[in-house]
Scaffold this motif. Structure first.
Motif, mmCIF file in Angstrom:
data_model
loop_
_atom_site.group_PDB
_atom_site.id
_atom_site.type_symbol
_atom_site.label_atom_id
_atom_site.label_comp_id
_atom_site.label_asym_id
_atom_site.label_seq_id
_atom_site.Cartn_x
_atom_site.Cartn_y
_atom_site.Cartn_z
ATOM 1 N N GLN A 491 0.815 -1.218 0.000
ATOM 2 C CA GLN A 491 0.000 0.000 0.000
ATOM 3 C C GLN A 491 0.850 1.270 0.000
ATOM 4 O OE1 GLN A 491 -3.008 -0.333 -0.627
ATOM 5 N NE2 GLN A 491 -4.221 -1.532 0.808
ATOM 6 N N SER A 492 2.121 1.144 -0.341
ATOM 7 C CA SER A 492 3.041 2.282 -0.214
ATOM 8 C C SER A 492 2.581 3.513 -0.985
ATOM 9 C CB SER A 492 4.438 1.878 -0.703
ATOM 10 O OG SER A 492 4.949 0.816 0.058
ATOM 11 N N ASN A 493 2.012 3.330 -2.167
ATOM 12 C CA ASN A 493 1.623 4.470 -3.001
ATOM 13 C C ASN A 493 0.112 4.605 -3.140
ATOM 14 O OD1 ASN A 493 4.391 5.097 -3.691
ATOM 15 N ND2 ASN A 493 4.347 3.269 -4.994
ATOM 16 N N SER A 494 -0.619 3.987 -2.216
ATOM 17 C CA SER A 494 -2.079 3.956 -2.342
ATOM 18 C C SER A 494 -2.784 5.113 -1.649
ATOM 19 C CB SER A 494 -2.610 2.645 -1.754
ATOM 20 O OG SER A 494 -2.442 2.636 -0.341
ATOM 21 N N GLY A 495 -2.128 5.718 -0.676
ATOM 22 C CA GLY A 495 -2.784 6.699 0.173
ATOM 23 C C GLY A 495 -3.207 6.139 1.506
ATOM 24 N N ALA A 496 -3.046 4.827 1.684
ATOM 25 C CA ALA A 496 -3.349 4.203 2.973
ATOM 26 C C ALA A 496 -2.281 4.569 3.987
ATOM 27 C CB ALA A 496 -3.429 2.689 2.817
ATOM 28 N N SER A 497 -2.677 4.614 5.242
ATOM 29 C CA SER A 497 -1.759 4.934 6.331
ATOM 30 C C SER A 497 -1.171 3.646 6.900
ATOM 31 C CB SER A 497 -2.492 5.691 7.441
ATOM 32 O OG SER A 497 -1.766 5.655 8.651
ATOM 33 N N GLU A 498 0.160 3.568 6.955
ATOM 34 C CA GLU A 498 0.801 2.386 7.523
ATOM 35 C C GLU A 498 0.480 2.260 9.006
ATOM 36 O OE1 GLU A 498 5.127 0.103 7.508
ATOM 37 O OE2 GLU A 498 4.952 2.152 6.722
ATOM 38 N N VAL A 499 0.331 3.392 9.703
ATOM 39 C CA VAL A 499 -0.024 3.354 11.119
ATOM 40 C C VAL A 499 -1.399 2.739 11.316
ATOM 41 C CG1 VAL A 499 -0.504 4.767 13.153
ATOM 42 C CG2 VAL A 499 1.444 5.324 11.692
ATOM 43 N N LEU A 500 -2.356 3.096 10.439
ATOM 44 C CA LEU A 500 -3.710 2.537 10.533
ATOM 45 C C LEU A 500 -3.728 1.092 10.055
ATOM 46 C CD1 LEU A 500 -6.778 2.748 10.949
ATOM 47 C CD2 LEU A 500 -6.944 3.714 8.651
ATOM 48 N N TYR A 501 -3.062 0.801 8.956
ATOM 49 C CA TYR A 501 -3.192 -0.511 8.323
ATOM 50 C C TYR A 501 -2.347 -1.602 8.969
ATOM 51 C CZ TYR A 501 -6.363 0.436 4.515
ATOM 52 O OH TYR A 501 -7.502 0.693 3.794
ATOM 53 N N GLN A 502 -1.249 -1.238 9.595
ATOM 54 C CA GLN A 502 -0.392 -2.194 10.282
ATOM 55 C C GLN A 502 -0.046 -3.386 9.368
ATOM 56 O OE1 GLN A 502 -1.984 -3.039 14.234
ATOM 57 N NE2 GLN A 502 -2.408 -0.883 14.602
ATOM 58 N N ASP A 503 -0.392 -4.602 9.773
ATOM 59 C CA ASP A 503 -0.028 -5.776 8.968
ATOM 60 C C ASP A 503 -0.683 -5.777 7.597
ATOM 61 O OD1 ASP A 503 1.574 -6.711 10.970
ATOM 62 O OD2 ASP A 503 0.246 -8.321 11.616
ATOM 63 N N GLY A 504 -1.804 -5.062 7.442
ATOM 64 C CA GLY A 504 -2.482 -5.006 6.154
ATOM 65 C C GLY A 504 -1.848 -4.044 5.175
ATOM 66 N N PHE A 505 -0.795 -3.355 5.590
ATOM 67 C CA PHE A 505 -0.130 -2.401 4.695
ATOM 68 C C PHE A 505 0.747 -3.120 3.681
ATOM 69 C CE2 PHE A 505 2.994 0.891 3.545
ATOM 70 C CZ PHE A 505 2.140 1.958 3.272
#
Length: 537
Positions: A491-505
């Motif tokens: 999800q690096s370039n998706s706009g998702a937050s790594e803090v929110l997504y955790q393992d789902g990132f």
């Protein structure tokens, strides 16, 4: 698994909804309908099937189940949360955050996995009960009986398809002859215990038997009463999905083409109308949500529609991946299904750019920032309490925006079938056939679409994958697509937050990562005498 068949619950739920067969209900109370009474005639069997149609989208009505995560209303957006296609803009009210963080489906005690397993086996048990009853009875073979049998076999195939592609390793990335499948539960009667897991191949063999029987019966059946019922076209579509998931490319292409016959693709006005009714021209199968039987804050539109007046959407508009959207050409009208320049009005937005023009890089003054939000609220009928966010979804819109009114749930569209046909032909190295199939969709959506530039299987598959992620965004396919394509999450370039997504990132690809397989519910392991902890994924 299933200790008894709760057919009385199906009958009670749908008979009350439809207001039909009143004499039957007046004679036999809904809390004491026996299996024998429920299956005593084709008319009563239709009531049971109506209960399945309702359960496809509705809250769980089963003793032992829970209503909080049940029906395709929940599972469709859940699979896109786990699969990474629906991006959450903030933690919202907490719904589905455990799914997108990859915490829920790897937990054998989670409600989501339990309800998915529990409900699907009720579809199987009920379908099997109908099939067995007809076989043991002397009902006259009529188009009505053929319709009942066709739908029952199709539901059983569909339920096993949902289970095997979720709780077992993907057919194309594993060894189906030896990989553990899910229990086959075809016979009815005491002691109502389940079997062992068997193999993935054994389950696929049964699915193919069932869907072929469904098609044969439905060819000689009365027409589907409406799109909530499984029609012959829908059965072809289920067969196409099964074939695609196992790499039977020829069958996938053939049945996808049969499934979409008679269902014209949406034009621009139709595509931008909100996907809120199964009356749309290309909807093959969908749930007609009845006003008095809505599931409101557990409904599909509660999760995906910007203007639904629930806390899940007011604080957490759902986003398309920036990387995905930015590949849309200006000539493609699907650009209007998301708003890349919507102001980031939520102070709790996970990208830390929300709350005002000062933190939103797209705006330099308060007046334009506030005016942009006001224009979106007015156009899409949301409330002043709804936040907006860049790349937010307006593909899904309520018929009555700003409310909690129910809208229909779409299970199968002709566009999906076009893309199945294109993928299958590409995988068979039929470049011309894949180009032609892809052009059916591409030329409708994009006035500048040029099929001739996709000259190899690799180029075709790259385009088909992108088209599926855009066209079917929010319709629940990304999780299983990633398994079939053996693609991980990034999800690096998706706009998702790594803090929110955790393992789902970020996750490795499914062939080397068993976290893509849902855990079997612990209740099943504990109660099934034919399974032990060694059978857990």
């Amino acid at each position: 698994m299933i200790r008894k068949i709760y057919i009385l619950l199906f009958v009670g739920a749908m008979a009350l909804t439809l207001g039909c067969e009143e004499e039957f209900l007046d004679t036999v109370p809904t809390d004491s309908i026996s299996e024998e009474s429920a299956l005593s005639s084709p008319e009563n069997m239709e009531l049971v099937l109506n209960g399945l149609h309702r359960m496809m989208y509705g809250q769980n009505q089963l003793t032992g189940g829970t209503s909080s995560r049940s029906g395709e209303s929940h599972f469709i957006p859940m699979f896109d949360a786990v699969g990474g296609n629906i991006i959450h803009s903030s933690p919202g009210n907490g719904w589905m955050t455990s799914d997108l963080k990859w915490l829920s489906h790897v937990n054998s005690s989670a409600t989501t996995g339990f309800n998915l397993w529990f409900q699907r086996y009720h579809f199987i048990a009920t379908s099997s009960a109908i099939i067995d009853k007809v076989a043991a009875s002397d009902f006259t073979v009529t188009s009505r009986v053929n319709n009942i049998l066709g739908q029952s076999h199709a539901y059983r195939a569909w339920a096993y398809y949902r289970l095997i592609t979720t709780f077992s390793k993907g057919y194309l990335i594993g060894d189906p002859a030896t990989d553990p499948g899910v229990p086959l539960q075809l016979d009815q009667g005491p002691p109502y215990t389940s079997g062992s897991r068997g193999t993935v191949q054994q389950v696929y063999d049964q699915m193919e038997i069932d869907i072929d029987k469904a098609i044969d019966y439905l060819k000689e059946a009365s027409p589907a009463a409406n799109k909530s019922h499984i029609s012959l076209n829908a059965a072809y579509g289920i067969k196409a999905r099964i074939a695609l998931s196992k790499g039977d490319w020829e069958a996938a292409a053939k049945n996808a083409e049969l499934a979409r016959d008679g269902y014209a693709l949406l034009d621009e006005d139709g595509w931008l109308s909100g996907f809120n009714t199964y009356d749309l021209s290309e909807v093959i199968w969908g749930g007609k949500v009845i006003d008095t039987e809505s599931n409101y804050f557990q409904s599909y539109f509660y999760y995906v529609a910007f203007s639904f007046n629930g806390s899940q959407n007011r604080s957490n508009p759902k986003l398309i991946s920036k990387e995905l959207y930015d590949k849309l050409p200006d000539t493609d009208y699907r650009t209007k299904g998301w708003l890349p320049l919507a102001p980031n009005t939520n102070p709790a937005a996970s990208n830390d750019q929300g709350g005002s023009y000062e933190s939103d890089p797209n705006y330099s003054d308060k007046e334009s920032f506030d005016a942009a939000k006001a224009a979106i609220i007015e156009k899409y009928g949301a409330t002043q309490g709804h936040n907006t966010h860049p790349y937010m979804n307006v593909k899904f819109q309520l018929k009555n925006p700003g409310t909690t009114d129910p809208d229909d749930v779409i299970y199968m569209r002709a566009s999906e079938m076009v893309l199945i046909e294109a993928e299958a032909k590409a995988m068979m190295d039929d470049v011309t056939g894949a180009q032609d199939a892809l052009a059916i969709l591409g030329e409708e959506r994009d006035s500048a679409f040029d099929k001739s530039i996709f000259t190899t299987k690799e180029l075709l598959m790259e385009e088909i994958k992108w088209q599926r992620r855009v066209e079917l965004w929010g319709e629940g396919f990304s999780y299983h697509d990633n398994i079939r394509w053996d693609e991980g999450l990034d999800q690096s370039n998706s706009g998702a937050s790594e803090v929110l997504y955790q393992d789902g990132f970020m996750q490795p690809k499914p062939s080397v990562n068993d976290k893509w397989i849902f855990k079997i519910p612990q209740q099943e392991i504990d109660s099934n005498p034919n399974m032990t902890e060694a059978d857990q994924n």
